[in-house]
Design an enzyme around this catalytic site. Structure first.
Site, PDB file in Angstrom:
ATOM      1  N   SER A 108      16.532  20.833 -16.227  1.00 36.26           N
ATOM      2  CA  SER A 108      15.363  21.659 -16.504  1.00 36.26           C
ATOM      3  C   SER A 108      15.846  22.917 -17.198  1.00 36.26           C
ATOM      4  O   SER A 108      16.954  23.383 -16.952  1.00 36.26           O
ATOM      5  CB  SER A 108      14.684  21.994 -15.182  1.00 36.26           C
ATOM      6  N   HIS A 145       0.832  -1.222   0.000  1.00 39.26           N
ATOM      7  CA  HIS A 145       0.000   0.000   0.000  1.00 39.26           C
ATOM      8  C   HIS A 145       0.864   1.268   0.000  1.00 39.26           C
ATOM      9  O   HIS A 145       0.447   2.297   0.508  1.00 39.26           O
ATOM     10  CB  HIS A 145      -0.943   0.035   1.206  1.00 39.26           C
ATOM     11  N   LYS A 196      17.640  21.072 -10.880  1.00 38.12           N
ATOM     12  CA  LYS A 196      16.907  19.820 -11.134  1.00 38.12           C
ATOM     13  C   LYS A 196      17.662  18.783 -11.953  1.00 38.12           C
ATOM     14  O   LYS A 196      18.455  19.086 -12.826  1.00 38.12           O
ATOM     15  CB  LYS A 196      15.592  20.140 -11.846  1.00 38.12           C
ATOM     16  N   GLU A 246      10.328   8.071 -16.953  1.00 37.80           N
ATOM     17  CA  GLU A 246       9.032   8.723 -17.226  1.00 37.80           C
ATOM     18  C   GLU A 246       8.555   8.408 -18.640  1.00 37.80           C
ATOM     19  O   GLU A 246       7.383   8.130 -18.872  1.00 37.80           O
ATOM     20  CB  GLU A 246       9.155  10.236 -17.048  1.00 37.80           C
TER      21      GLU A 246
END
Ligand code: ARG
Length: 464
Positions: A280, A159, A286, A293
């Protein structure tokens, strides 16, 4: 593109409307099949000559012409005739240009319906083997990574809540096994890809004395389809492949999702190396996990192709319908997508991840994921498990309210909870021991994991 009215037969008086010709054509994508189309035609020609349907001399001429086309294609010199609707017409037209009237005999006792089915199967059979090799490479890298992380601990979740600590190797090896099933599944699909529809004709077979076993053998198919209608209308193998491809993507996508989570500031379990992460354009601090992804994102299109193909097939009366031309783009794209995702994920695992062992060690020590082990401690000493479970629940509650972890309790406090507790409780609840003790078959205990790796490696060395 103008359509030559002669393409079909003299019954047509006018040429196709140019927009309709484009709409109807598949040449823009089915050139991908050309080598297989040539292979199919070579086998068909040999069979025509062997059975005496064409003369040996005609057979020779056709074979030479087909070979010439192959060379032209490989040299980038195959020019598609202007009005070719698809790869099959393109090859036949070029063959006729090269060999004259004899080229017009190639299509004797064959239809584009059995031809396109043959080409697609030959193509897919080859691609499946390429994907299986990539799956093996992916497994190899998982194994390597697992081997060097047997005693690296990582929180295990159910979970998405901390559950029990794990050996990182064990976690990674879960994907080894999933991918093993993918490899097997593709092998199984391949058996049903490997049946020859060649000679089924348009739908009903042919009046010529063809030898379908011979063409099947030449093309290394296991056997010919036993029913001509089934042979030309069957695309089950495309659906099956897309299903297997979708399951591969599920696996890659789940791993991708985990890597994305692990690399976040919140988890901080892994850093992405520069070879696999991107920056980025505006936030200089970043490092983005674009690779996982994209894998997660591309999964959607493979599922889409499976769904698309199921829908194409569901309402089709037997036998061939032009709807079947829609089988190719999705199939090609799914193959390309699975291959590129497998390659990218393999590189990511191989050189894109740096596990932060300090952070991992800290993560497994700062929670209550050893609570089950306290209950097991009591149960192993005769306290009924449910009773032990309830007791530990209470302990956790008290610890939380006093800002302590289980390891912070004094022996006196333990003994107050239950007289059975002794000094060895501290050892029993260290993360290392918690993992190490789970030595049941298939569990995360280090000995189990070592055996798991040894078995995998052994099997692997026999297969690869
Ligand atoms: N381009 C067609 C396809 O991909 C080839 C078969 C055409 N057959 C036909 N009867 N129109 O399905």
């Amino acid at each position: 593109m103008t359509q030559d009215k002669q393409t079909w037969s003299q019954r047509f008086e006018k040429a196709l409307h140019p927009t309709i010709a484009r709409f109807n054509a598949s040449i823009s994508f089915d050139m991908e099949l050309i080598e297989h189309d040539l292979n199919g035609s070579v086998a068909h020609t040999k069979m025509l000559a062997k059975t005496g349907i064409i003369s040996a001399d005609e057979g020779e001429k056709l074979l030479m012409g087909l070979e010439k086309i192959r060379q032209e294609y490989r040299a980038g010199k195959f020019h598609i005739v202007e009005d070719a609707e698809d790869v099959h017409f393109a090859v036949e037209k070029r063959l006729t240009e090269l060999t004259g009237d004899v080229g017009k005999k190639l299509h004797t006792a064959r239809s584009r319906n059995d031809q396109v089915g043959t080409d697609t199967r030959l193509y897919l059979r080859e691609q499946i083997e390429k994907i299986r090799i990539l799956l093996r490479r992916f497994q190899e890298v998982i194994l390597e990574l697992a081997e060097s992380n047997i005693e690296t601990l990582i929180p295990g979740y159910t979970h998405l809540q901390r559950a029990q600590p794990l050996s990182l190797a064990h976690h990674l090896l879960a994907y080894f096994h999933k991918v093993e099933r993918d490899w097997e599944r593709l092998g199984d699909v391949s058996r049903r890809v490997n049946i020859s529809p060649l000679g089924c004709g348009a739908l009903a077979g042919t009046t010529f004395p063809i030898d379908r076993y011979y063409t099947a053998e030449l093309l290394e198919f296991e056997k010919p389809y036993a029913n001509s209608l089934d042979g030309v209308s069957d695309r089950d193998f495309v659906i099956e492949f897309l299903c297997a491809a979708s399951i591969i993507m599920v696996h890659l996508s789940r791993l991708a999702e985990e890597i994305i989570l692990w690399s976040s500031e919140e988890f901080g379990f892994v850093t992405l190396t520069d070879v696999c992460s991107t920056g980025s354009s505006i936030m200089p601090q970043k490092k983005n996990p674009d690779v996982p992804e994209l894998v997660r994102g591309k999964t959607g299109r493979v599922f889409g192709h499976l769904q698309g193909m199921l829908v194409v097939m569901k309402g089709l009366p037997l036998a061939y319908n032009k709807d079947l031309q829609e089988d190719k783009e999705g199939l090609f794209d799914a193959i390309k997508t699975v291959k590129s995702c497998l390659e990218a994920m393999t590189i990511l695992l191989h050189e894109g991840l740096e596990f932060k062992s300090d952070r991992l060690t800290e993560a497994v020590a700062e929670d209550f994921s050893n609570a089950t082990d306290v209950a097991d401690y009591l149960a192993a000493r005769g306290v009924p498990f449910r009773e032990a479970y309830n007791l530990v629940g209470k302990v956790v509650k008290t610890c939380i309210s006093s800002g302590k972890l289980l390891k912070d309790l004094t022996l006196e406090e333990w003994k107050e909870l239950h007289p059975i507790f002794a000094g060895d409780i501290y050892q029993a609840i260290t993360p290392y021991q918690v993992v190490s003790a789970r030595n049941s078959y298939g569990g995360t205990g280090f000995e189990q994991v070592r055996t798991e790796i040894a078995i995998a490696k052994n099997k692997f060395s026999c297969l690869v």
